[in-house]
Motif scaffolding. Structure first.
Motif, PDB file in Angstrom:
ATOM      1  N   LEU A   6       0.855  -1.187   0.000  1.00 34.47           N
ATOM      2  CA  LEU A   6       0.000   0.000   0.000  1.00 34.47           C
ATOM      3  C   LEU A   6       0.891   1.236   0.000  1.00 34.47           C
ATOM      4  O   LEU A   6       1.720   1.399   0.893  1.00 34.47           O
ATOM      5  N   GLU A  26       2.364   4.894   0.589  1.00 35.05           N
ATOM      6  CA  GLU A  26       2.185   5.858   1.672  1.00 35.05           C
ATOM      7  C   GLU A  26       1.543   7.118   1.123  1.00 35.05           C
ATOM      8  O   GLU A  26       1.930   7.607   0.063  1.00 35.05           O
ATOM      9  N   GLN A  43      -4.283   8.981   6.687  1.00 30.02           N
ATOM     10  CA  GLN A  43      -3.008   8.445   6.213  1.00 30.02           C
ATOM     11  C   GLN A  43      -3.175   6.981   5.855  1.00 30.02           C
ATOM     12  O   GLN A  43      -3.980   6.272   6.472  1.00 30.02           O
ATOM     13  N   SER A  44      -2.397   6.533   4.898  1.00 27.19           N
ATOM     14  CA  SER A  44      -2.457   5.123   4.512  1.00 27.19           C
ATOM     15  C   SER A  44      -2.136   4.214   5.695  1.00 27.19           C
ATOM     16  O   SER A  44      -2.712   3.138   5.831  1.00 27.19           O
ATOM     17  N   VAL A  81      -9.641  -0.017  -1.277  1.00 32.74           N
ATOM     18  CA  VAL A  81      -9.423   1.338  -1.774  1.00 32.74           C
ATOM     19  C   VAL A  81      -9.980   1.367  -3.189  1.00 32.74           C
ATOM     20  O   VAL A  81      -9.497   0.643  -4.060  1.00 32.74           O
ATOM     21  N   ILE A  83      -2.053  10.639  -5.042  1.00 32.03           N
ATOM     22  CA  ILE A  83      -2.400   9.255  -4.711  1.00 32.03           C
ATOM     23  C   ILE A  83      -2.735   8.479  -5.981  1.00 32.03           C
ATOM     24  O   ILE A  83      -2.277   7.347  -6.158  1.00 32.03           O
ATOM     25  N   GLY A 129      -1.010  -4.515   4.617  1.00 30.61           N
ATOM     26  CA  GLY A 129      -0.921  -3.500   3.577  1.00 30.61           C
ATOM     27  C   GLY A 129      -0.403  -4.028   2.252  1.00 30.61           C
ATOM     28  O   GLY A 129       0.056  -3.259   1.414  1.00 30.61           O
TER      29      GLY A 129
END
Length: 150
Positions: free
Chosen positions: A8, A10, A22-23, A33, A97, A128
């Motif tokens: 995932l 950041e 925040q991730s 997501v 992102i 993650g």
């Protein structure tokens, strides 16, 4: 584009309330997501509402939800409120992102070529790690596509 097995990325961004997300907030549980082109458009609304309608099932399966588009905080707030969505929407106006996930791509519609967000859903495990990517998202069956892997 991010693939199964990738970490995932950041990120730090604002949700529909203007609060920082925040991730790293999603580590420790499974996370969905989903990226959508634009708030309050018919297909994006169908997808967001389908996910919201099945939110209890998704949460029961252990998922946290996060929607991301390049819309402003104000547009995300309006979309979130209008459809009473039970999960955060992220405003990624600078496309930081969407670039990290690789969903900002060339698109063609009605003979026009342009860049935009490709509707894509990523599923991450508790550590993650991306365990699955859904490329051909069916807006009216988005939750079922996610749950079909469980």
């Amino acid at each position: 584009m991010l693939n199964a097995g990738d970490q995932l990325p950041e990120f730090t961004a604002l949700n529909q309330e203007g609060r920082t997300v925040q991730s790293s907030d999603f580590l420790g549980h499974k996370t969905v997501v989903f990226f959508y082109p634009q708030a309050n458009t018919p297909t994006c609304t169908a997808e967001a509402c389908n996910l919201n309608d099945h939110l209890a099932e998704l949460q029961k399966a252990g998922y946290s939800m996060l929607g991301i588009s390049a819309d402003s905080v104000k547009k995300q707030k309006n979309f979130h409120t209008k459809f009473n969505l039970g999960y955060d929407l992220i405003a990624d106006e600078q496309r930081e992102i969407v670039e990290k996930f690789g969903v900002w791509q060339e698109k063609k519609t009605f003979g026009k070529t342009y860049y935009g967000i490709v509707r894509t859903t990523f599923i991450f495990d508790e550590k993650g790690i991306c365990v699955r990517r859904i490329d051909k998202v069916k807006s009216k069956a988005a939750a079922q596509q996610i749950l079909s892997a469980d």
